[in-house]
Write a protein that holds these residues in place. Structure first.
Motif, PDB file in Angstrom:
ATOM      1  N   MET A 148     -30.785  -8.901  -1.147  1.00 17.69           N
ATOM      2  CA  MET A 148     -29.203  -8.465  -2.141  1.00 17.69           C
ATOM      3  C   MET A 148     -28.323  -8.354  -1.353  1.00 17.69           C
ATOM      4  N   SER A 149     -28.184  -7.627  -0.383  1.00 18.02           N
ATOM      5  CA  SER A 149     -27.340  -8.057   0.921  1.00 18.02           C
ATOM      6  C   SER A 149     -26.660  -9.125   0.905  1.00 18.02           C
ATOM      7  N   ASP A 150     -28.297 -10.062   1.438  1.00 17.54           N
ATOM      8  CA  ASP A 150     -27.255 -11.064   2.062  1.00 17.54           C
ATOM      9  C   ASP A 150     -26.209 -11.863   1.250  1.00 17.54           C
ATOM     10  N   LEU A 151     -27.030 -11.981  -0.179  1.00 14.86           N
ATOM     11  CA  LEU A 151     -26.515 -12.960  -1.213  1.00 14.86           C
ATOM     12  C   LEU A 151     -25.080 -12.098  -1.814  1.00 14.86           C
ATOM     13  N   LEU A 152     -24.991 -10.552  -1.014  1.00 13.97           N
ATOM     14  CA  LEU A 152     -23.191 -10.415  -1.351  1.00 13.97           C
ATOM     15  C   LEU A 152     -22.508 -10.615  -0.819  1.00 13.97           C
ATOM     16  N   GLY A 205      -9.507 -14.849   1.557  1.00  8.72           N
ATOM     17  CA  GLY A 205      -8.184 -13.840   2.383  1.00  8.72           C
ATOM     18  C   GLY A 205      -9.309 -12.875   3.182  1.00  8.72           C
ATOM     19  N   ILE A 206     -10.532 -13.362   2.700  1.00  9.73           N
ATOM     20  CA  ILE A 206     -11.297 -12.518   3.404  1.00  9.73           C
ATOM     21  C   ILE A 206     -12.400 -13.202   4.986  1.00  9.73           C
ATOM     22  N   THR A 207     -12.479 -12.546   5.238  1.00 13.81           N
ATOM     23  CA  THR A 207     -13.192 -12.594   6.572  1.00 13.81           C
ATOM     24  C   THR A 207     -14.748 -11.846   6.224  1.00 13.81           C
ATOM     25  N   VAL A 208     -16.301 -12.784   6.668  1.00 10.42           N
ATOM     26  CA  VAL A 208     -16.988 -11.429   6.345  1.00 10.42           C
ATOM     27  C   VAL A 208     -17.818 -11.926   7.455  1.00 10.42           C
ATOM     28  N   VAL A 209     -18.010 -10.711   7.968  1.00  4.94           N
ATOM     29  CA  VAL A 209     -19.211 -10.829   9.258  1.00  4.94           C
ATOM     30  C   VAL A 209     -20.191 -10.802   9.446  1.00  4.94           C
ATOM     31  N   ARG A 247     -26.360 -13.770 -11.927  1.00  4.43           N
ATOM     32  CA  ARG A 247     -24.928 -13.989 -13.020  1.00  4.43           C
ATOM     33  C   ARG A 247     -24.160 -13.325 -13.058  1.00  4.43           C
ATOM     34  N   GLN A 248     -24.214 -11.983 -12.435  1.00  2.86           N
ATOM     35  CA  GLN A 248     -23.310 -10.413 -12.312  1.00  2.86           C
ATOM     36  C   GLN A 248     -22.382 -11.181 -10.609  1.00  2.86           C
ATOM     37  N   LEU A 249     -23.679 -11.543 -10.314  1.00  2.00           N
ATOM     38  CA  LEU A 249     -23.035 -11.118  -8.282  1.00  2.00           C
ATOM     39  C   LEU A 249     -21.375 -11.471  -8.038  1.00  2.00           C
ATOM     40  N   PRO A 250     -21.233 -13.037  -8.857  1.00  5.47           N
ATOM     41  CA  PRO A 250     -19.618 -13.559  -8.280  1.00  5.47           C
ATOM     42  C   PRO A 250     -19.146 -11.869  -8.712  1.00  5.47           C
ATOM     43  N   GLN A 251     -18.442 -11.931 -10.440  1.00  3.61           N
ATOM     44  CA  GLN A 251     -18.034 -10.409 -10.723  1.00  3.61           C
ATOM     45  C   GLN A 251     -17.960  -9.608  -9.821  1.00  3.61           C
ATOM     46  N   PHE A 252     -19.016  -9.081  -9.149  1.00  6.32           N
ATOM     47  CA  PHE A 252     -19.509  -7.750  -9.193  1.00  6.32           C
ATOM     48  C   PHE A 252     -18.520  -8.027  -6.834  1.00  6.32           C
ATOM     49  N   ALA A 253     -19.015  -8.532  -6.680  1.00  3.67           N
ATOM     50  CA  ALA A 253     -18.433  -8.944  -5.095  1.00  3.67           C
ATOM     51  C   ALA A 253     -16.466  -8.939  -5.472  1.00  3.67           C
ATOM     52  N   ARG A 254     -15.793  -9.541  -6.305  1.00  5.33           N
ATOM     53  CA  ARG A 254     -14.548  -9.347  -6.733  1.00  5.33           C
ATOM     54  C   ARG A 254     -14.020  -7.946  -7.149  1.00  5.33           C
ATOM     55  N   GLU A 255     -15.291  -7.482  -7.834  1.00  2.00           N
ATOM     56  CA  GLU A 255     -15.341  -5.761  -7.768  1.00  2.00           C
ATOM     57  C   GLU A 255     -15.161  -4.512  -6.630  1.00  2.00           C
ATOM     58  N   CYS A 256     -16.366  -5.769  -6.117  1.00  2.00           N
ATOM     59  CA  CYS A 256     -15.886  -4.199  -4.373  1.00  2.00           C
ATOM     60  C   CYS A 256     -14.715  -4.827  -3.137  1.00  2.00           C
ATOM     61  N   VAL A 257     -14.212  -5.766  -3.662  1.00  5.45           N
ATOM     62  CA  VAL A 257     -12.909  -5.908  -2.896  1.00  5.45           C
ATOM     63  C   VAL A 257     -11.750  -5.543  -3.337  1.00  5.45           C
TER      64      VAL A 257
END
Length: 262
Positions: free
Chosen positions: A45-49, A58-62, A141-151
Motif C-alpha cells: 500500500m505504501s509503495d503504491l502510494l 512539483g513533487i519528488t519522491v524518495v 480506485r481511490q488511490l489517485p485522489q487519496f495521494a492528491r489529498e495527502c499533499v
C-alpha cells in the motif's frame, strides 16, 4: 565565429534555465497496523502510494531503497511512526522536506487508511488524509485522489533558490544567491564614475506577495521590500528597488536565473 568558451558559457546558461525547479521532496515511511493479517499488505500500500505521488507535478519522491537503507543504518523498524523525533530524524537523513506516515485498521469488513504528512523541519503534522474501503479494488480506485489529498497542504516550493542576476537601469548589476533557510549572498558592481564592487551576506523572506531582502555589503546596507512577479517558466522575476543614487524614486529591475539550486 564564436569561441569555445562562449559556446560553453551559453550552453551552461541554457542548462541552468531549463533545469527543473526546486520541488518539494516527500518520503513515504510506510504504514503501520495492529492487525497482523494486514502485514503483508501495508508495504504494498505504501509503495503504491509512492508510485501515485510520482505522478503529481512539483513533487519528488524518495526512492524506497534509499529509505530502507537509511532506516537500516539508523536501526529503526518499519513501525511506530507516531514518534515525531523519529520521523524528523529519518526525514533529514533522506533529505526530505516532508514525510508521509500512515496507519491501517479494520472494523468488520471495512478497511480504514489514514495518512499524515509531517514537515521534517518542524515535525508538525500539516495534513491528514483518510480513506475507507471494503475491497482491494476500492483501494486502488481511490488511490489517485487519496495521494492528491495527502499533499494537499504541502508548502509551495521555494522558487527563489539559486543564483539570479539583474541590472538597475543606468546603474548597478546585482547578483543574488538565495539559499535554504532564508540566507542569501549579494554581489553588486557598477561601471560608473564611482564604480566598484561590493559583496555581503544577508537574509530574505517571502510570502505570496512580497519579497524582502536585507544584506550588509562591504560599505553599505541593502534593504528591499517589494511585490514580486515571476514569469510563466519561473526563470525570471521582477521587483521595484530604490535608485542607486539614494533617491526616493523606485525603478523596476528584472532578475534572470543564471544557476539552479546546488
Amino acid at each position: 565565429m564564436k569561441s569555445i568558451k562562449t559556446i560553453i558559457a551559453t550552453a551552461a546558461l541554457f542548462a541552468a534555465l531549463l533545469a527543473p525547479l526546486s520541488a518539494q521532496t516527500v518520503a513515504v515511511l510506510g504504514f503501520e497496523s495492529d492487525d497482523f493479517c494486514l502485514d503483508s499488505r501495508t508495504g504494498t500500500m505504501s509503495d503504491l502510494l509512492s508510485d501515485e505521488l510520482v505522478r503529481i507535478d512539483g513533487i519528488t519522491v524518495v526512492e524506497r531503497k534509499r529509505i530502507d537503507r537509511v532506516l537500516e543504518e539508523m536501526d529503526f523498524q518499519m513501525s511506530g511512526w507516531t514518534d515525531a523525533k523519529t520521523v524528523k530524524a529519518a526525514g533529514r537523513m533522506v533529505n526530505a522536506d516532508c514525510v508521509i506516515t500512515g496507519s491501517v485498521s479494520t472494523l468488520g469488513a471495512t478497511l480504514y487508511v489514514t495518512a499524515r504528512m509531517v514537515e521534517v523541519e518542524s515535525a508538525k503534522v500539516l495534513h491528514s488524509a483518510k480513506m475507507t474501503c471494503v475491497t482491494w479494488d476500492d483501494f486502488t480506485r481511490q488511490l489517485p485522489q487519496f495521494a492528491r489529498e495527502c499533499v494537499k497542504k504541502m508548502p509551495s516550493p521555494n522558487r527563489f533558490l539559486g543564483t539570479w542576476e539583474g541590472e538597475v537601469p543606468g546603474g548597478s548589476v546585482y547578483e543574488i544567491t538565495f539559499a535554504e533557510k532564508g540566507s542569501c549572498t549579494v554581489k553588486t558592481s557598477s561601471d560608473g564614475d564611482f564604480g566598484g564592487a561590493e559583496s555581503g551576506k544577508g537574509t530574505y523572506s517571502y510570502d505570496k506577495n512580497f519579497l524582502r531582502i536585507n544584506a550588509r555589503l562591504s560599505s553599505s546596507r541593502l534593504s528591499w521590500r517589494s511585490v514580486y512577479k515571476f514569469n510563466g517558466e519561473f526563470n525570471s522575476f521582477n521587483i521595484l528597488v530604490p535608485k542607486d543614487d539614494g533617491g526616493e524614486d523606485l525603478v523596476r529591475i528584472s532578475f534572470v536565473r543564471t544557476a539552479g539550486t546546488e
